[in-house]
Design a protein around this motif. Structure first.
Motif, mmCIF file in Angstrom:
data_model
loop_
_atom_site.group_PDB
_atom_site.id
_atom_site.type_symbol
_atom_site.label_atom_id
_atom_site.label_comp_id
_atom_site.label_asym_id
_atom_site.label_seq_id
_atom_site.Cartn_x
_atom_site.Cartn_y
_atom_site.Cartn_z
ATOM 1 N N LEU A 97 30.578 -13.694 30.270
ATOM 2 C CA LEU A 97 30.088 -13.865 31.639
ATOM 3 C C LEU A 97 29.393 -15.210 31.811
ATOM 4 O O LEU A 97 29.487 -15.842 32.869
ATOM 5 C CB LEU A 97 29.143 -12.710 32.006
ATOM 6 N N LEU A 119 26.517 -17.167 39.114
ATOM 7 C CA LEU A 119 25.673 -16.021 38.787
ATOM 8 C C LEU A 119 26.134 -15.287 37.529
ATOM 9 O O LEU A 119 27.316 -15.238 37.224
ATOM 10 C CB LEU A 119 25.697 -14.997 39.933
ATOM 11 N N VAL A 120 25.156 -14.724 36.822
ATOM 12 C CA VAL A 120 25.448 -13.722 35.801
ATOM 13 C C VAL A 120 24.563 -12.530 36.141
ATOM 14 O O VAL A 120 23.350 -12.628 36.092
ATOM 15 C CB VAL A 120 25.126 -14.242 34.380
ATOM 16 N N LEU A 121 25.203 -11.431 36.530
ATOM 17 C CA LEU A 121 24.448 -10.289 37.044
ATOM 18 C C LEU A 121 24.355 -9.184 35.997
ATOM 19 O O LEU A 121 25.082 -9.179 35.004
ATOM 20 C CB LEU A 121 25.126 -9.743 38.308
ATOM 21 N N ARG A 176 32.078 -17.714 32.150
ATOM 22 C CA ARG A 176 32.641 -17.687 33.510
ATOM 23 C C ARG A 176 31.776 -18.513 34.468
ATOM 24 O O ARG A 176 32.276 -19.302 35.263
ATOM 25 C CB ARG A 176 32.719 -16.243 34.012
ATOM 26 N N GLU A 202 24.874 -6.010 36.862
ATOM 27 C CA GLU A 202 25.716 -4.875 37.246
ATOM 28 C C GLU A 202 26.962 -4.796 36.375
ATOM 29 O O GLU A 202 27.484 -5.805 35.900
ATOM 30 C CB GLU A 202 26.107 -4.999 38.728
#
Lengths: 221, 342
Positions: A115, A47-49, A118, A51
């Motif tokens: 991100l 995931l890349v969120l 990651r 938040e």
């Protein structure tokens, strides 16, 4: 894509099992999403969120290395393979110059790349990004979109994003899902244009879809 | 995660810890030559037999207690700050220390209200630790139950704070109705004390402490993933609920046992993790956990040494010293760094 409040984030949150399905079930590789253990799912889906990250002193490298957690032992020791995956992710996102910086020093565009790196390091078939360009200027937005396009080509991964950038999405995605209040359309971008799917996406008083340009344009005010 | 080389820091801090340990043992109301202290510690025979008793039965257990209490509270504080992703969290904030205090208050102050049974019949050195562990455990259960109902960690933090003020209120009511001697007894306990442990008590304390610390090693991975927030941690394959419960449990056991044996000691749990992050400039728990263990031990040893400095005749309450030094340190950190990280 779809207008605000239509349920884009809800859909992505459900797909990534952040929240339970309101109705029905999701099957991933012919297995109900509910039946995956946390660890199994973490090797399938990253995931890349949107938040904000808690304010810690993680370095860019450490942050990307956390993507290897599904594979590391109980002490989180990085194997040679882990290091290789991390370095590949860093190269693919072109951020090796940021490696030893603290993540809180980065600009929004740089952080978004980190991100994404990651998520790449997590080595999953599917990467889900929620509004990956929400805080970015137009140049950074295009950079992120072209990076994602490049990654799909190079890594053969499925990348699912939600976005407000309709014009960019039309130009760059292979398939689009358009969420309307009454109906949901899912097809290749080309077919959707031919079906006039975009003309009814927004109220027509301010912006209109121009079929020749394949873009939304603002009406003369 | 890639480790920068911290060996030098750790070596330096270990030497510092050893020196402070020896200084701590050599100070006290009776002056004992350093040569004799060394002889006693290495198992030899000192010039005076009473010195041996002082060192082996009083100063040595006290110094070891200081090390255990300081490092244990610091680990508990670090766990809380990471779990709640809040730099202000600490063992006190969750209400666990207040729970322990309530247990002791009920025991000491409540005896007059509920009949003298507790105080007269079963008053032994074990009663206060048991009462305090029980109180800590009670509040812990309440907090864990609450954490099942509310997902939001901020709400749990606030619930902990509410429990804290609730117990403080109950203690005030109890104190209002209690005779002066009992209030005094409670107040003395609340000053904190490192020096009241026998070797037997220390053995139990140390065993629980070591078990809790070993358990901490197994949660390094979830702790690091929490640095990205809960949703990312979950997507990395971490079982959030289980990890949270283990973290809460370790914190409560550490805080409970420490408060039980040494009284409520403030500020160490909050301040030491920040000092460790400042020195080591990392948030990686593989480095931070050993760092807070050693720094917590060092800082409480310093506090205890200061506490017994004044007249050599009596010692100042340790709780006052930790706050007197802890508060300015936290203020100074904030002024200097302008920002606290988790």
């Amino acid at each position: 894509m779809g207008k605000n409040g239509v349920g884009k984030s809800t859909l992505l949150r459900t797909l990534s099992r952040v929240q339970k399905p309101l109705l029905g079930a999701i099957y991933f590789d012919e297995k109900n999403l509910e039946n995956y253990t946390e660890n199994q799912l973490s090797k399938k889906l990253s995931l890349v969120l949107t938040e904000r990250l808690p304010e810690s002193q993680l370095t860019v490298f450490e942050l990307i290395a956390l993507g290897r957690q599904p594979y590391t032992n109980w002490l989180d020791k990085l194997s040679a393979l882990d290091l290789e995956k991390i370095n590949t992710a860093i190269d693919q996102t072109e951020i090796s110059y940021l490696k030893n910086r603290k993540f809180y020093e980065l600009s929004d565009g740089q952080l978004q790349r980190v991100l994404i790196a990651r998520a790449l390091a997590q080595d999953t078939e599917v990467i889900i990004l929620d509004e990956p360009t929400a805080h970015l200027d137009i140049h950074q937005t295009v950079l992120i979109f072209s990076l994602l396009k490049k990654l799909v080509k190079e890594t053969r991964k499925t990348i699912i994003i939600s976005s407000h950038e309709v014009n960019l999405a039309i130009q760059l995605s292979d398939k689009l899902m358009i969420l309307n209040d009454d109906k949901i359309l899912f097809n290749t971008t080309e077919n959707l244009i031919n079906q006039n799917a975009f003309t009814s996406l927004f109220p027509n008083d301010l912006i209109k879809f121009n079929k020749d340009l394949q873009q939304f344009v603002i009406n003369k005010i | 995660m890639e480790q920068r080389n911290y060996t030098k820091y750790f070596a330096l801090l270990s030497v510092l810890l050893l020196i402070l340990f020896l200084i701590n043992i050599s100070l006290g109301s009776v002056t004992i030559p350093f040569k004799d202290i060394f002889t006693i510690l290495t198992g030899g025979i000192a010039s005076k037999e009473s010195w041996e008793t002082i060192i082996l039965n009083f100063r040595l257990p006290k110094a070891i207690t200081a090390i255990l209490v300081g490092s244990g509270l610091s680990v508990a504080g670090l766990l809380m700050q990471t779990l709640f992703r809040n730099p202000l969290a600490g063992p006190f904030v969750l209400g666990i220390s207040s729970g322990a205090s309530l247990g002791v208050a009920l025991f000491i102050l409540g005896s007059s209200l509920f009949g003298g049974f507790f105080l007269t019949e079963v008053f032994s050195s074990w009663s206060i630790p048991i009462a305090s562990s029980f109180g800590a455990f009670l509040v812990l259960s309440a907090v864990i139950l609450a954490s099942y109902r509310v997902r939001n960690t901020m709400s749990i933090l606030i619930i902990g704070l509410m429990f804290g003020s609730l117990t403080a209120a109950i203690i005030s009511v109890l104190a209002y109705f209690s005779p002066a001697e009992q209030i005094q007894q409670y107040v003395f306990w609340s000053f904190g004390s490192l020096g009241n442990l026998s070797w037997n008590e220390l053995l139990i304390f140390a065993s629980v402490y070591i078990l809790a610390l070993l358990a901490t090693l197994f949660i390094i991975k979830p702790l690091n993933s929490f640095l990205l927030g809960e949703n990312y941690a979950k997507s990395l394959g971490i079982n959030i609920k289980k990890s949270k419960n283990i973290i809460l449990l370790i914190t409560c056991i550490l805080t409970g046992i420490i408060t039980a044996f040494a009284g409520p000691i403030a500020f160490i749990g909050l301040a030491v993790p920040h000092i460790a992050r400042l020195i080591f400039t990392t948030s990686n728990h593989k480095t931070l956990i050993p760092a807070v263990v050693i720094l917590g031990a060092i800082i409480l040893l310093i506090c205890d040494t200061i506490a017994q400095l004044p007249a050599n005749e009596f010692t100042l309450p340790i709780n006052a010293i930790t706050s007197l030094f802890g508060a300015p340190i936290v203020i100074w950190l904030l002024l200097r760094k302008k920002k606290l990280y988790i």
